[in-house]
Design an enzyme around this catalytic site. Structure first.
Site, PDB file in Angstrom:
ATOM      1  N   LYS A   1      16.131   5.002 -14.767  1.00 35.28           N
ATOM      2  CA  LYS A   1      16.586   6.208 -14.072  1.00 35.28           C
ATOM      3  C   LYS A   1      15.797   7.414 -14.552  1.00 35.28           C
ATOM      4  O   LYS A   1      15.688   7.640 -15.762  1.00 35.28           O
ATOM      5  CB  LYS A   1      18.069   6.449 -14.356  1.00 35.28           C
ATOM      6  CG  LYS A   1      18.977   5.416 -13.727  1.00 35.28           C
ATOM      7  CD  LYS A   1      20.387   5.656 -14.175  1.00 35.28           C
ATOM      8  CE  LYS A   1      21.304   4.571 -13.650  1.00 35.28           C
ATOM      9  NZ  LYS A   1      22.619   4.655 -14.279  1.00 35.28           N
ATOM     10  N   LEU A   2      15.299   8.195 -13.616  1.00 35.28           N
ATOM     11  CA  LEU A   2      14.558   9.398 -13.992  1.00 35.28           C
ATOM     12  C   LEU A   2      15.507  10.451 -14.567  1.00 35.28           C
ATOM     13  O   LEU A   2      16.708  10.409 -14.326  1.00 35.28           O
ATOM     14  CB  LEU A   2      13.850   9.981 -12.765  1.00 35.28           C
ATOM     15  CG  LEU A   2      12.723   9.143 -12.167  1.00 35.28           C
ATOM     16  CD1 LEU A   2      12.133   9.860 -10.955  1.00 35.28           C
ATOM     17  CD2 LEU A   2      11.630   8.867 -13.200  1.00 35.28           C
ATOM     18  N   GLY A   3      14.946  11.421 -15.286  1.00 35.51           N
ATOM     19  CA  GLY A   3      15.760  12.552 -15.753  1.00 35.51           C
ATOM     20  C   GLY A   3      15.688  12.801 -17.247  1.00 35.51           C
ATOM     21  O   GLY A   3      15.970  13.905 -17.699  1.00 35.51           O
TER      22      GLY A   3
ATOM     23  N   THR B   1      16.174  12.890 -21.414  1.00 31.28           N
ATOM     24  CA  THR B   1      17.280  13.329 -22.276  1.00 31.28           C
ATOM     25  C   THR B   1      18.117  14.395 -21.576  1.00 31.28           C
ATOM     26  O   THR B   1      19.347  14.336 -21.570  1.00 31.28           O
ATOM     27  CB  THR B   1      16.711  13.884 -23.597  1.00 31.28           C
ATOM     28  OG1 THR B   1      16.066  12.815 -24.279  1.00 31.28           O
ATOM     29  CG2 THR B   1      17.800  14.457 -24.480  1.00 31.28           C
TER      30      THR B   1
ATOM     31  N   GLY C   1      24.313  20.319 -39.321  1.00 36.87           N
ATOM     32  CA  GLY C   1      23.287  21.066 -38.582  1.00 36.87           C
ATOM     33  C   GLY C   1      23.920  22.058 -37.633  1.00 36.87           C
ATOM     34  O   GLY C   1      24.797  21.699 -36.847  1.00 36.87           O
TER      35      GLY C   1
ATOM     36  N   GLY D   1      22.093  24.080 -35.443  1.00 38.21           N
ATOM     37  CA  GLY D   1      21.201  24.491 -34.360  1.00 38.21           C
ATOM     38  C   GLY D   1      21.992  24.404 -33.064  1.00 38.21           C
ATOM     39  O   GLY D   1      23.231  24.298 -33.077  1.00 38.21           O
TER      40      GLY D   1
ATOM     41  N   GLU E   1      25.677  23.479 -42.582  1.00 35.27           N
ATOM     42  CA  GLU E   1      24.300  23.880 -42.256  1.00 35.27           C
ATOM     43  C   GLU E   1      23.555  24.136 -43.551  1.00 35.27           C
ATOM     44  O   GLU E   1      24.034  24.849 -44.426  1.00 35.27           O
ATOM     45  CB  GLU E   1      24.315  25.127 -41.350  1.00 35.27           C
ATOM     46  CG  GLU E   1      22.995  25.884 -41.237  1.00 35.27           C
ATOM     47  CD  GLU E   1      21.826  25.083 -40.691  1.00 35.27           C
ATOM     48  OE1 GLU E   1      21.979  24.421 -39.660  1.00 35.27           O
ATOM     49  OE2 GLU E   1      20.733  25.111 -41.324  1.00 35.27           O
TER      50      GLU E   1
ATOM     51  N   GLY F   1      18.010  18.129 -35.658  1.00 35.34           N
ATOM     52  CA  GLY F   1      16.722  18.297 -34.997  1.00 35.34           C
ATOM     53  C   GLY F   1      16.306  17.061 -34.228  1.00 35.34           C
ATOM     54  O   GLY F   1      16.995  16.030 -34.250  1.00 35.34           O
TER      55      GLY F   1
ATOM     56  N   HIS G   1      27.584  47.898 -10.274  1.00 38.27           N
ATOM     57  CA  HIS G   1      28.860  48.111 -10.968  1.00 38.27           C
ATOM     58  C   HIS G   1      29.993  47.482 -10.176  1.00 38.27           C
ATOM     59  O   HIS G   1      30.021  47.626  -8.961  1.00 38.27           O
ATOM     60  CB  HIS G   1      29.118  49.616 -11.096  1.00 38.27           C
ATOM     61  CG  HIS G   1      30.435  49.931 -11.748  1.00 38.27           C
ATOM     62  ND1 HIS G   1      30.636  49.745 -13.098  1.00 38.27           N
ATOM     63  CD2 HIS G   1      31.607  50.385 -11.237  1.00 38.27           C
ATOM     64  CE1 HIS G   1      31.884  50.089 -13.397  1.00 38.27           C
ATOM     65  NE2 HIS G   1      32.490  50.479 -12.286  1.00 38.27           N
TER      66      HIS G   1
HETATM   67  P1  NAD Z   1      17.628  22.285 -34.485  1.00 36.53           P
HETATM   68  O1  NAD Z   1      16.351  22.008 -35.147  1.00 36.53           O
HETATM   69  O2  NAD Z   1      17.719  23.383 -33.510  1.00 36.53           O
HETATM   70  O3  NAD Z   1      18.762  22.591 -35.589  1.00 36.53           O
HETATM   71  C1  NAD Z   1      19.009  21.689 -36.623  1.00 36.53           C
HETATM   72  C2  NAD Z   1      19.725  22.432 -37.732  1.00 36.53           C
HETATM   73  O4  NAD Z   1      20.066  21.486 -38.714  1.00 36.53           O
HETATM   74  C3  NAD Z   1      18.855  23.482 -38.402  1.00 36.53           C
HETATM   75  O5  NAD Z   1      19.562  24.693 -38.460  1.00 36.53           O
HETATM   76  C4  NAD Z   1      18.600  22.893 -39.791  1.00 36.53           C
HETATM   77  O6  NAD Z   1      18.510  23.883 -40.788  1.00 36.53           O
HETATM   78  C5  NAD Z   1      19.818  22.023 -39.992  1.00 36.53           C
HETATM   79  N1  NAD Z   1      19.618  20.891 -40.895  1.00 36.53           N
HETATM   80  C6  NAD Z   1      18.551  20.056 -40.962  1.00 36.53           C
HETATM   81  N2  NAD Z   1      18.763  19.113 -41.903  1.00 36.53           N
HETATM   82  C7  NAD Z   1      19.997  19.353 -42.423  1.00 36.53           C
HETATM   83  C8  NAD Z   1      20.791  18.728 -43.418  1.00 36.53           C
HETATM   84  N3  NAD Z   1      20.367  17.645 -44.057  1.00 36.53           N
HETATM   85  N4  NAD Z   1      22.004  19.258 -43.700  1.00 36.53           N
HETATM   86  C9  NAD Z   1      22.454  20.346 -43.044  1.00 36.53           C
HETATM   87  N5  NAD Z   1      21.745  20.972 -42.098  1.00 36.53           N
HETATM   88  C10 NAD Z   1      20.536  20.482 -41.780  1.00 36.53           C
HETATM   89  O7  NAD Z   1      18.097  20.897 -33.874  1.00 36.53           O
HETATM   90  P2  NAD Z   1      19.249  20.474 -32.880  1.00 36.53           P
HETATM   91  O8  NAD Z   1      20.359  21.450 -32.868  1.00 36.53           O
HETATM   92  O9  NAD Z   1      19.523  19.056 -33.241  1.00 36.53           O
HETATM   93  O10 NAD Z   1      18.529  20.531 -31.481  1.00 36.53           O
HETATM   94  C11 NAD Z   1      17.324  19.793 -31.255  1.00 36.53           C
HETATM   95  C12 NAD Z   1      16.426  20.495 -30.270  1.00 36.53           C
HETATM   96  O11 NAD Z   1      17.022  20.463 -28.989  1.00 36.53           O
HETATM   97  C13 NAD Z   1      16.188  21.933 -30.639  1.00 36.53           C
HETATM   98  O12 NAD Z   1      14.876  22.297 -30.352  1.00 36.53           O
HETATM   99  C14 NAD Z   1      17.146  22.652 -29.752  1.00 36.53           C
HETATM  100  O13 NAD Z   1      16.750  23.977 -29.458  1.00 36.53           O
HETATM  101  C15 NAD Z   1      17.155  21.782 -28.515  1.00 36.53           C
HETATM  102  N6  NAD Z   1      18.427  21.942 -27.814  1.00 36.53           N
HETATM  103  C16 NAD Z   1      18.585  23.048 -27.069  1.00 36.53           C
HETATM  104  C17 NAD Z   1      19.779  23.284 -26.442  1.00 36.53           C
HETATM  105  C18 NAD Z   1      19.928  24.519 -25.630  1.00 36.53           C
HETATM  106  O14 NAD Z   1      18.932  25.139 -25.322  1.00 36.53           O
HETATM  107  N7  NAD Z   1      21.126  24.919 -25.282  1.00 36.53           N
HETATM  108  C19 NAD Z   1      20.832  22.408 -26.594  1.00 36.53           C
HETATM  109  C20 NAD Z   1      20.639  21.286 -27.376  1.00 36.53           C
HETATM  110  C21 NAD Z   1      19.429  21.075 -27.995  1.00 36.53           C
END
Ligand code: NAD
Length: 481
Positions: free
Chosen positions: A48-50, A52, A195, A197, A218, A286, A460
């Protein structure tokens, strides 16, 4: 076998472009190439395309988020004058079904778009076989061990990324990545998240809305560390208000299964050993590029720690081989970075006008409650680059539409250069921040100034008026604060 698009694929067909990988970067490139009149093949290992984004990323996550938002509103229904609905209950199976239906609908949409644009979709795992011969590249396509070849004048690598795991851990029914967490049989009572992020804070926000006790661990000193510091601070404040337990500066030592769940051992910011127990743990540390087995070693394509090095037209060191999306070095791993880089490559191949993707003009959107939208330099980055920085900040508390939608938390922050009023960065946390940021991206792309934006009419009552007030705030002249 050819799945969609043209009916027959002759072994000696020479495509203008073979795209390897059918996520947003790859499928967007394929469609745009076809729109330019190029003959395009799209190779994808999945049936299936699309990629992650559609299957286990942006789309299903945001579907759950929408449910979480509705659920939050229902909890406060009486405040909006809605009574008589009894005690609402969550039909989790229906929530998951709706999410899955949305994905299915979009998969069908992609198949339709491939047919409409006459893109030849070739199922199988694609690998480079070496440099071009007489200007023609050969991509090996492996479908369950059965190998065939696709020939093309250009190749675009768009093979995407996968969630990183902590050493010694494997995903299962309790240790989750972005994939497993999307199909839990019920919302967990408690969730530890490693994490902070985008993945970590989004799922933290969603499952907190569904009632889970959420603990975030984090490693760095703040949530969403790539954002402006004030945004991280505001998110932490609002998450705490929602009862989310935040542990920054946390060094995770061990994750173990217990009888009924998981135990995460970590050293806190003071180096003190701590333990968090939860029903499930989400590892969100990540994503790693999927480039180990794409045949790059047979070519001049340069790989640095798994990421493909490219120039401003996304071309690798191997002429005629391009890379787009999550595998590209120094490109944020976002669906829209991928899709735009795909469009740039196709314009370049077709000999049409384009603007290279500027890393500092890619919006970041984090779908938490409240949302975050940002583009450009943070205040600290602007100072570090030597700008004479002037900041304007406007709180949503002063915006009438925010009052109407019940979204007074957060603010808009403008980072500008005092000398020419250049807008260097815009950072929003608050209602619809992921939509509002589009204005800032367009203005920065067109090199608008603070003064020009101060005299740009904003309707507004809208949330976008908070942007107008924030531009005014740069000159100390917000109207509503
Ligand atoms: P990320 O790299 O953005 O964040 C990972 C976080 O985990 C970092 O803050 C890091 O310091 C922390 N971390 C790493 N190892 C750790 C450890 N051992 N213990 C505690 N903290 C640790 O990665 P993500 O949140 O998994 O996302 C992956 C990618 O996918 C990113 O590039 C993200 O921007 C992208 N993404 C974007 C969206 C969106 O745009 N809404 C949504 C999901 C994912």
């Amino acid at each position: 076998m050819v799945r969609a698009g043209t009916e027959v694929s002759l072994a000696d067909t020479i495509y203008d472009v073979a795209v390897v990988g059918g996520g947003p970067a790859g499928y967007t490139a394929a469609i745009r190439g076809a729109e330019y009149g190029l003959k395009v093949a799209l190779i994808d290992a999945s049936p299936k395309l699309g990629g992650t984004c559609l299957h286990v990323g942006c789309i299903p996550t945001k579907a759950l988020l929408f449910n979480a938002e509705l659920w939050d509103h229902l909890k406060h229904a009486a405040e909006f004058g809605i009574t008589g609905i009894g005690t609402p209950s969550l039909d989790w199976a229906a929530v998951l079904k709706r999410k899955n239906d949305i994905v299915t609908r979009h998969v069908k949409g992609l198949d339709f778009l491939m047919k409409k644009n006459k893109v030849t979709v070739i199922p199988g795992y694609g690998r480079l076989t070496g440099p071009a011969r007489n200007g023609v590249h050969t991509v090996e396509v492996d479908k369950n061990g059965k190998k065939s070849e696709v020939k093309a004048k250009n190749v675009i690598l768009a093979t995407g990324s996968e969630a990183k795991m902590l050493p010694g851990l494997k995903p299962d029914d309790r240790i989750l990545t972005n994939i497993e967490i999307l199909d839990l049989p019920h919302p967990p009572k408690s969730l530890a998240i490693i994490g902070a992020g985008a993945v970590g804070v989004e799922f933290g926000s969603i499952f907190r809305s569904f009632g889970a006790e959420v603990s975030i661990l984090e490693f760095l000193p703040r949530l969403v560390p790539v954002e402006d510091e004030e945004i991280s601070k505001e998110l932490a404040r609002l998450f705490k208000k929602r009862g989310i337990d935040i542990n920054t500066g946390a060094r995770v030592e061990k994750v173990e299964r217990t009888e009924g769940g998981v135990k995460v051992s970590f050293n806190d910011a003071n180096g003190k050993p701590q333990v968090k127990e939860a029903e499930k743990v989400l590892v969100a540390v990540g994503r790693a590029p999927q480039t180990a087995d794409i045949g790059a070693d047979k070519t001049r394509v340069e790989i640095d720690r798994g990421f493909v090095k490219v120039n401003e037209t996304m071309e690798t060191a191997e002429p005629g081989v391009y890379a787009v999306g999550d595998i590209v070095a120094d490109l944020p791993q976002l669906a829209h970075s991928g899709s735009m880089s795909g469009m740039v490559v196709m314009a370049k191949i077709a000999g049409r006008a384009f603007r290279p993707v500027r890393r500092d003009r890619i919006p970041g959107c984090t779908y938490t409650e409240p949302q975050i939208g940002s583009v450009g330099l943070t205040e600290a980055q602007a100072v570090e680059k030597g700008y004479d920085v002037k900041v304007g900040k406007f709180p949503f508390a002063g915006n009438s539409k925010a009052t109407i939608v019940g979204g007074h938390d957060g603010f808009v922050k403008i980072v500008s250069d005092a000398k020419y009023g250049e807008i260097l960065g815009v950072h929003i946390i608050g209602p619809q921040a992921t939509e509002l940021i589009a204005e800032a991206v367009a203005v920065m792309e067109l090199e608008g100034t603070v003064e020009e934006m101060m005299f740009t009419v904003h309707a507004h009552p809208t949330l976008s008026e908070a942007m107008l007030d924030a531009y005014g705030a740069v000159e100390g002249m917000a109207i509503n604060a």
